[in-house]
Design a protein around this motif. Structure first.
Motif, PDB file in Angstrom:
ATOM      1  N   ALA A 172      -5.382  32.455 -25.352  1.00 26.19           N
ATOM      2  CA  ALA A 172      -6.798  32.830 -25.213  1.00 26.19           C
ATOM      3  C   ALA A 172      -7.295  32.624 -23.786  1.00 26.19           C
ATOM      4  O   ALA A 172      -7.961  33.499 -23.215  1.00 26.19           O
ATOM      5  CB  ALA A 172      -7.646  32.032 -26.194  1.00 26.19           C
ATOM      6  N   VAL A 173      -6.978  31.472 -23.179  1.00 26.69           N
ATOM      7  CA  VAL A 173      -7.484  31.228 -21.821  1.00 26.69           C
ATOM      8  C   VAL A 173      -6.764  32.109 -20.798  1.00 26.69           C
ATOM      9  O   VAL A 173      -7.325  32.424 -19.745  1.00 26.69           O
ATOM     10  CB  VAL A 173      -7.374  29.744 -21.419  1.00 26.69           C
ATOM     11  N   ALA A 174      -5.538  32.522 -21.110  1.00 28.25           N
ATOM     12  CA  ALA A 174      -4.873  33.488 -20.242  1.00 28.25           C
ATOM     13  C   ALA A 174      -5.688  34.778 -20.184  1.00 28.25           C
ATOM     14  O   ALA A 174      -5.834  35.399 -19.124  1.00 28.25           O
ATOM     15  CB  ALA A 174      -3.457  33.768 -20.746  1.00 28.25           C
ATOM     16  N   LEU A 175      -6.234  35.173 -21.349  1.00 29.82           N
ATOM     17  CA  LEU A 175      -7.004  36.408 -21.442  1.00 29.82           C
ATOM     18  C   LEU A 175      -8.374  36.297 -20.796  1.00 29.82           C
ATOM     19  O   LEU A 175      -8.799  37.185 -20.054  1.00 29.82           O
ATOM     20  CB  LEU A 175      -7.152  36.807 -22.915  1.00 29.82           C
ATOM     21  N   VAL A 176      -9.092  35.213 -21.070  1.00 30.38           N
ATOM     22  CA  VAL A 176     -10.498  35.143 -20.661  1.00 30.38           C
ATOM     23  C   VAL A 176     -10.715  34.372 -19.357  1.00 30.38           C
ATOM     24  O   VAL A 176     -11.835  34.368 -18.833  1.00 30.38           O
ATOM     25  CB  VAL A 176     -11.373  34.525 -21.776  1.00 30.38           C
ATOM     26  N   SER A 177      -9.681  33.725 -18.820  1.00 23.64           N
ATOM     27  CA  SER A 177      -9.864  32.908 -17.620  1.00 23.64           C
ATOM     28  C   SER A 177      -8.774  33.137 -16.572  1.00 23.64           C
ATOM     29  O   SER A 177      -9.056  33.518 -15.437  1.00 23.64           O
ATOM     30  CB  SER A 177      -9.916  31.427 -18.001  1.00 23.64           C
ATOM     31  N   HIS A 178      -7.523  32.903 -16.945  1.00 18.68           N
ATOM     32  CA  HIS A 178      -6.451  32.903 -15.949  1.00 18.68           C
ATOM     33  C   HIS A 178      -6.159  34.296 -15.391  1.00 18.68           C
ATOM     34  O   HIS A 178      -6.084  34.479 -14.171  1.00 18.68           O
ATOM     35  CB  HIS A 178      -5.185  32.295 -16.548  1.00 18.68           C
ATOM     36  N   MET A 179      -5.987  35.294 -16.269  1.00 15.08           N
ATOM     37  CA  MET A 179      -5.747  36.656 -15.800  1.00 15.08           C
ATOM     38  C   MET A 179      -6.935  37.206 -15.005  1.00 15.08           C
ATOM     39  O   MET A 179      -6.749  37.764 -13.919  1.00 15.08           O
ATOM     40  CB  MET A 179      -5.385  37.564 -16.978  1.00 15.08           C
ATOM     41  N   PRO A 180      -8.198  37.050 -15.491  1.00 14.27           N
ATOM     42  CA  PRO A 180      -9.332  37.537 -14.693  1.00 14.27           C
ATOM     43  C   PRO A 180      -9.414  36.900 -13.310  1.00 14.27           C
ATOM     44  O   PRO A 180      -9.834  37.552 -12.355  1.00 14.27           O
ATOM     45  CB  PRO A 180     -10.547  37.154 -15.553  1.00 14.27           C
ATOM     46  N   HIS A 181      -9.006  35.629 -13.203  1.00 15.46           N
ATOM     47  CA  HIS A 181      -9.064  34.993 -11.884  1.00 15.46           C
ATOM     48  C   HIS A 181      -8.114  35.674 -10.908  1.00 15.46           C
ATOM     49  O   HIS A 181      -8.477  35.935  -9.747  1.00 15.46           O
ATOM     50  CB  HIS A 181      -8.719  33.502 -11.988  1.00 15.46           C
ATOM     51  N   LEU A 182      -6.911  35.975 -11.368  1.00 17.41           N
ATOM     52  CA  LEU A 182      -5.956  36.652 -10.493  1.00 17.41           C
ATOM     53  C   LEU A 182      -6.441  38.053 -10.129  1.00 17.41           C
ATOM     54  O   LEU A 182      -6.294  38.495  -8.982  1.00 17.41           O
ATOM     55  CB  LEU A 182      -4.583  36.721 -11.165  1.00 17.41           C
ATOM     56  N   VAL A 183      -7.006  38.767 -11.096  1.00 21.01           N
ATOM     57  CA  VAL A 183      -7.513  40.109 -10.813  1.00 21.01           C
ATOM     58  C   VAL A 183      -8.656  40.034  -9.792  1.00 21.01           C
ATOM     59  O   VAL A 183      -8.728  40.833  -8.856  1.00 21.01           O
ATOM     60  CB  VAL A 183      -7.968  40.795 -12.113  1.00 21.01           C
ATOM     61  N   SER A 184      -9.543  39.050  -9.959  1.00 24.31           N
ATOM     62  CA  SER A 184     -10.623  38.855  -8.997  1.00 24.31           C
ATOM     63  C   SER A 184     -10.063  38.587  -7.599  1.00 24.31           C
ATOM     64  O   SER A 184     -10.554  39.131  -6.598  1.00 24.31           O
ATOM     65  CB  SER A 184     -11.512  37.685  -9.442  1.00 24.31           C
ATOM     66  N   SER A 185      -9.021  37.764  -7.524  1.00 20.66           N
ATOM     67  CA  SER A 185      -8.415  37.451  -6.232  1.00 20.66           C
ATOM     68  C   SER A 185      -7.780  38.690  -5.602  1.00 20.66           C
ATOM     69  O   SER A 185      -7.849  38.894  -4.386  1.00 20.66           O
ATOM     70  CB  SER A 185      -7.351  36.361  -6.406  1.00 20.66           C
ATOM     71  N   MET A 186      -7.173  39.534  -6.438  1.00 19.37           N
ATOM     72  CA  MET A 186      -6.544  40.739  -5.909  1.00 19.37           C
ATOM     73  C   MET A 186      -7.583  41.714  -5.360  1.00 19.37           C
ATOM     74  O   MET A 186      -7.369  42.353  -4.330  1.00 19.37           O
ATOM     75  CB  MET A 186      -5.704  41.410  -6.995  1.00 19.37           C
ATOM     76  N   VAL A 187      -8.723  41.815  -6.051  1.00 22.37           N
ATOM     77  CA  VAL A 187      -9.795  42.671  -5.543  1.00 22.37           C
ATOM     78  C   VAL A 187     -10.346  42.095  -4.240  1.00 22.37           C
ATOM     79  O   VAL A 187     -10.535  42.820  -3.257  1.00 22.37           O
ATOM     80  CB  VAL A 187     -10.921  42.814  -6.591  1.00 22.37           C
ATOM     81  N   ALA A 188     -10.590  40.787  -4.215  1.00 23.66           N
ATOM     82  CA  ALA A 188     -11.125  40.149  -3.007  1.00 23.66           C
ATOM     83  C   ALA A 188     -10.160  40.281  -1.834  1.00 23.66           C
ATOM     84  O   ALA A 188     -10.586  40.407  -0.680  1.00 23.66           O
ATOM     85  CB  ALA A 188     -11.423  38.681  -3.285  1.00 23.66           C
ATOM     86  N   ALA A 189      -8.861  40.259  -2.115  1.00 30.89           N
ATOM     87  CA  ALA A 189      -7.861  40.380  -1.052  1.00 30.89           C
ATOM     88  C   ALA A 189      -7.966  41.709  -0.315  1.00 30.89           C
ATOM     89  O   ALA A 189      -7.589  41.815   0.861  1.00 30.89           O
ATOM     90  CB  ALA A 189      -6.460  40.215  -1.631  1.00 30.89           C
ATOM     91  N   ARG A 190      -8.491  42.762  -0.994  1.00 34.71           N
ATOM     92  CA  ARG A 190      -8.672  44.063  -0.328  1.00 34.71           C
ATOM     93  C   ARG A 190      -9.696  43.955   0.796  1.00 34.71           C
ATOM     94  O   ARG A 190      -9.714  44.802   1.708  1.00 34.71           O
ATOM     95  CB  ARG A 190      -9.156  45.126  -1.329  1.00 34.71           C
TER      96      ARG A 190
END
Length: 361
Positions: A172-190
């Motif tokens: 559950a936390v992979a879905l609602v916390s851990h994965m979104p954090h990485l996606v946010s970081s990937m967007v910010a990295a742009r």
């Protein structure tokens, strides 16, 4: 609960300690960095002196990679009647403890679903967990007294207890916390090497998407290292969606009408699926999502402006359900989006205009 020992005085440990002290619990603080424990004590989170005997509850607030070792050490020393950790991953630490052959009847895993982008004791607040879910992962071996101590802790922190299986929690936390954090970081990295003229156009949308990317990378390496499988599975699904979306966008560039229609269908599909997922996000206080409408007000970036507008909304008898602020680029002004029930929109709009506020249509 009369006494507690918090081992690990970062954001979560110190916040829990502040909440407990506020409810009259005697809290002892310990950390591998004594200076951090002293800082927490100076903030009023308890004392950094060792307890004279076993406390009621030991709260292990170490990073996930170190939770099992810290718990094992505390349990072997007999520092408490009950033991609880607050790591964001639950299955791995418990399996580590089981492999050490420890009696886990006095232990319960837990995870308060709250945090901030900042870390350390100076970022802690006694109300960090108020109204937030606090997951408990008892097993058939968990002693009833220990479960009751955990529930008392959650109550003192004014959080909401949620009982789950440890592995189900990790998925559950992979879905609602851990994965979104990485996606946010990937967007910010742009944005890192983007042209300054492009970055200056950033609005509320990009701020919302990248906000959590500001968190401490070292902390997140610890978290993700403890839950890599479920996060990788979810990112693989996101990757598949990205591939299909890229293909759809390429199709929109085609001179072939059929391909453009195919591309439109692909983009519409991902956007509609996004709509369907977003409406499942719980609303206020964990209740079902509620549809609000917005009243957008132009304000000067001056002290007291927000207080005035909230007071004027109160005089109109309107409850502000949510608020968003977008700062104007290059101007000392901004737009405040007041989210209210649809029936309140005409009342609030008329009242604010009467009081001199500029309403943006």
């Amino acid at each position: 609960m009369r006494t507690a020992l918090v081992i690990g005085t970062g954001l979560i440990g110190t916040s829990a300690a502040l909440a407990l002290v506020g409810r009259g619990v005697t809290v002892h603080l310990a950390d591998h960095d004594p200076e951090q424990a002293r800082t927490a004590a100076a903030l009023g989170a308890g004392t950094d002196e060792e307890p004279r005997g076993p406390v009621d509850l030991a709260i292990i607030a170490a990073p996930p990679a170190h939770v099992a070792a810290a718990l094992a050490d505390a349990m072997r020393r007999g520092v408490a009647r009950g033991y609880l950790d607050v790591a964001s991953v639950k299955g791995g630490p418990r399996r580590e403890l089981e492999s050490l052959g420890l009696d886990l009847s006095a232990y319960i895993g837990s995870h308060p679903m709250s945090g901030r982008e900042k870390s350390g004791p100076l970022a802690a607040t006694g109300d960090l967990f108020e109204g937030r879910p606090w997951v408990l992962t008892p097993t058939r071996d968990t002693d009833t007294e220990v479960l009751n101590l955990a529930l008392e802790l959650v109550s003192h922190c004014r959080a909401v207890p949620v009982v789950m299986d440890a592995d189900a929690h990790d998925r559950a936390v992979a879905l609602v916390s851990h994965m979104p954090h990485l996606v946010s970081s990937m967007v910010a990295a742009r944005l890192e090497n983007a042209e300054e003229t492009a970055v200056r156009l950033c609005g509320q949308g990009i701020r919302d998407v990248t906000r959590i990317a500001a968190s401490d990378p070292r902390m997140w390496i610890d978290i993700l290292s403890a839950n890599p499988g479920p996060v990788a599975d979810l990112l693989a699904d996101v990757s598949a969606d990205l591939d299909e979306t890229v293909q759809a966008l390429r199709a929109l560039q085609s001179s072939d009408e059929a391909k453009r229609r195919e591309g439109t269908t692909g983009i519409e599909d991902v956007l509609r699926r996004g709509n369907a997922g977003q409406v499942r996000v719980p609303g206020k206080h964990g209740a079902a999502p509620t549809t609000y409408e917005s009243v957008v007000v132009l304000i000067d970036d001056q002290p007291g402006q927000l207080a005035r507008i909230f007071a004027d909304a109160g005089r109109a008898g309107v409850n502000i359900e949510d608020v968003r602020i977008e700062h104007a680029t290059g101007q000392q002004a901004g737009l405040v989006e007041l989210m209210v029930k649809p029936s309140a929109v005409p009342v609030l709009t008329a009242s604010l205009r009467e009081r001199g506020w500029a309403i943006r249509q």
